[in-house]
Design an enzyme around this catalytic site. Structure first.
Site, PDB file in Angstrom:
ATOM      1  CG  HIS A  19      50.064  88.453  29.491  1.00  0.00           C
ATOM      2  ND1 HIS A  19      49.712  88.752  30.791  1.00  0.00           N
ATOM      3  CD2 HIS A  19      49.099  87.609  29.038  1.00  0.00           C
ATOM      4  CE1 HIS A  19      48.593  88.119  31.100  1.00  0.00           C
ATOM      5  NE2 HIS A  19      48.198  87.426  30.037  1.00  0.00           N
ATOM      6  CG  HIS A  21      46.929  83.779  26.271  1.00  0.00           C
ATOM      7  ND1 HIS A  21      47.199  82.731  27.121  1.00  0.00           N
ATOM      8  CD2 HIS A  21      46.835  84.888  27.056  1.00  0.00           C
ATOM      9  CE1 HIS A  21      47.253  83.173  28.367  1.00  0.00           C
ATOM     10  NE2 HIS A  21      47.039  84.480  28.358  1.00  0.00           N
ATOM     11  CG  HIS A 222      47.537  84.415  33.675  1.00  0.00           C
ATOM     12  ND1 HIS A 222      48.621  83.898  33.003  1.00  0.00           N
ATOM     13  CD2 HIS A 222      46.744  84.997  32.722  1.00  0.00           C
ATOM     14  CE1 HIS A 222      48.493  84.146  31.705  1.00  0.00           C
ATOM     15  NE2 HIS A 222      47.364  84.810  31.513  1.00  0.00           N
ATOM     16  CD  GLU A 225      42.719  88.480  34.200  1.00  0.00           C
ATOM     17  OE1 GLU A 225      42.188  88.931  33.173  1.00  0.00           O
ATOM     18  OE2 GLU A 225      43.118  87.294  34.297  1.00  0.00           O
ATOM     19  CG  ASP A 303      45.415  88.778  28.085  1.00  0.00           C
ATOM     20  OD1 ASP A 303      45.808  87.613  27.934  1.00  0.00           O
ATOM     21  OD2 ASP A 303      44.628  89.107  28.995  1.00  0.00           O
ATOM     22  CG  ASP A 304      43.529  86.355  25.238  1.00  0.00           C
ATOM     23  OD1 ASP A 304      44.025  85.307  24.790  1.00  0.00           O
ATOM     24  OD2 ASP A 304      43.421  86.603  26.451  1.00  0.00           O
TER      25      ASP A 304
END
Length: 367
Positions: A19, A21, A222, A225, A303-304
């Site tokens: 996960h 991006h 997703h 969340e 994630d980011d």
């Protein structure tokens, strides 16, 4: 660096990241470098518009003056939607294959430092196509970076996964998916699955059922969340996905936890992301212990990371400091991450053998 006695174990564990991006790995320094290359002014979408009109025809916010200025704003996101506004500002500097090569290579080098052995990287074609940036451009730059990493012996296998964007019309997602199929990107193996991301609010997974029914690839979504546990159940039943991204609200339903455990669904949990976007007030509120106790498989991911201030090892350390997990519990997490990956079985075997060697060194109970 965390202060846990198990810190060296966390460093040495071979990691699989599911996960992350690609666009979320765009560091402020690289963002500014690419902005200069492409003659782009980086403006704050939440600041008052200046009196003058921007070159592209619309008034924009105050310009960021440095990477540090930008990073300081990243430290104060109030929600997922607040973050996404800045996330899409970053897209503006990605124009050609060289840009995507630089972006991917920077992530791979950073991931290798954290002992990532396999990465399954999301990207958002719908965020690039309207800007005239084709999927082929993204894949060309991505491929160059992966080959460069292989030549330099970074030791990471990599898959690329397109994500459909929930905040855009479902019809647009369907058109983009059709184009990916028509152009042979899945059939060639260049793309390795299908994802669903962006804000969950009022966008339940079942809206995308027709698209996922036509997808022959691995699926992930997703869910849980922002959205309720029902969104997780819907993603499983309506989209037939084999993974759930985030999934933290599954802990609100004992029945759902039991289902996830029984079906061996992997949750791709992102603790520092949940913290940065105010989904939890502290990492200790992420339901790591509930997942372990219920026998739910999960991996830990970034994630980011360029926006949330933590790469994968930072997330491992944050979890350890919050929960004080044992060597055996980390073994379970690491094994679940390998086994839940979409790479070939031979590659899984290589990573599992490395894991067993690390566990022997640290007194774990491998096998």
């Amino acid at each position: 660096m965390c202060k846990s006695p198990l810190h060296d174990l966390l460093v040495n564990l071979p990691k699989c990241e599911h996960h992350v991006h690609l666009e979320g790995t765009l560091s402020p320094s690289l963002l500014f470098s690419l902005a200069a290359k492409n003659n782009i002014v980086l403006r704050d979408p939440s600041s008052p518009a200046p009196a003058t009109t921007s070159p592209n025809g619309g008034e924009e916010g105050e310009a960021f003056t440095s990477p540090a200025h930008l990073a300081a704003r990243y430290a104060n996101f109030s929600s997922l939607d607040d973050f996404l506004a800045y996330y899409y500002v970053g897209f503006s500097v990605l124009r050609d294959a060289d840009d995507f090569e630089a972006l991917t290579y920077e992530y791979l080098v950073r991931a290798a430092q954290d002992n990532v052995r396999h990465a399954e990287v999301f990207f958002d074609p719908q965020g690039h196509l309207p800007r005239g940036v084709s999927v082929e451009v993204v894949m060309e730059g991505f491929g160059r970076a992966v080959r460069r990493a292989e030549a330099e012996g970074l030791g990471i296998s990599v898959l690329l996964i397109p994500c459909l964007l929930r905040h855009l019309p479902v019809e647009h997602s369907a058109q983009v998916f059709d184009s990916l199929v028509r152009d042979g990107h899945f059939a060639s193996g260049a793309l390795s699955g299908l994802g669903l991301c962006s804000t969950e609010i009022d966008r339940p997974p079942e809206l995308y059922r027709a698209i996922f029914e036509r997808a022959k690839e691995h699926g992930t979504a997703h869910a849980g969340e922002e959205g309720p546990p029902a969104y997780i159940a819907s993603a499983l039943s309506e989209l037939s996905v084999s993974r759930i991204d985030h999934g933290v609200r599954a802990a609100q339903s004992a029945e759902l936890l039991a289902l996830l455990a029984a079906q061996k669904i992997l949750l791709t949990v992102c603790p520092l992301s949940n913290l940065a976007l105010r989904g939890v007030q502290r990492v200790a509120d992420v339901p790591i212990r509930a997942f372990i106790d219920a026998g739910v498989r999960f991996s830990i991911n970034s994630d980011d990371p360029a926006y949330f201030g933590g790469y994968i090892l930072d997330n491992y350390c944050a979890v350890q400091e919050a929960f004080g997990l044992s060597v055996g519990e980390w073994e379970g997490i690491a094994r679940a991450a390998v086994e839940g990956s979409w790479c070939v079985e031979g590659r899984k075997g290589e990573i599992l053998r490395e894991l067993e060697g690390v566990l022997v060194e640290f007194g774990g109970v491998s096998g």
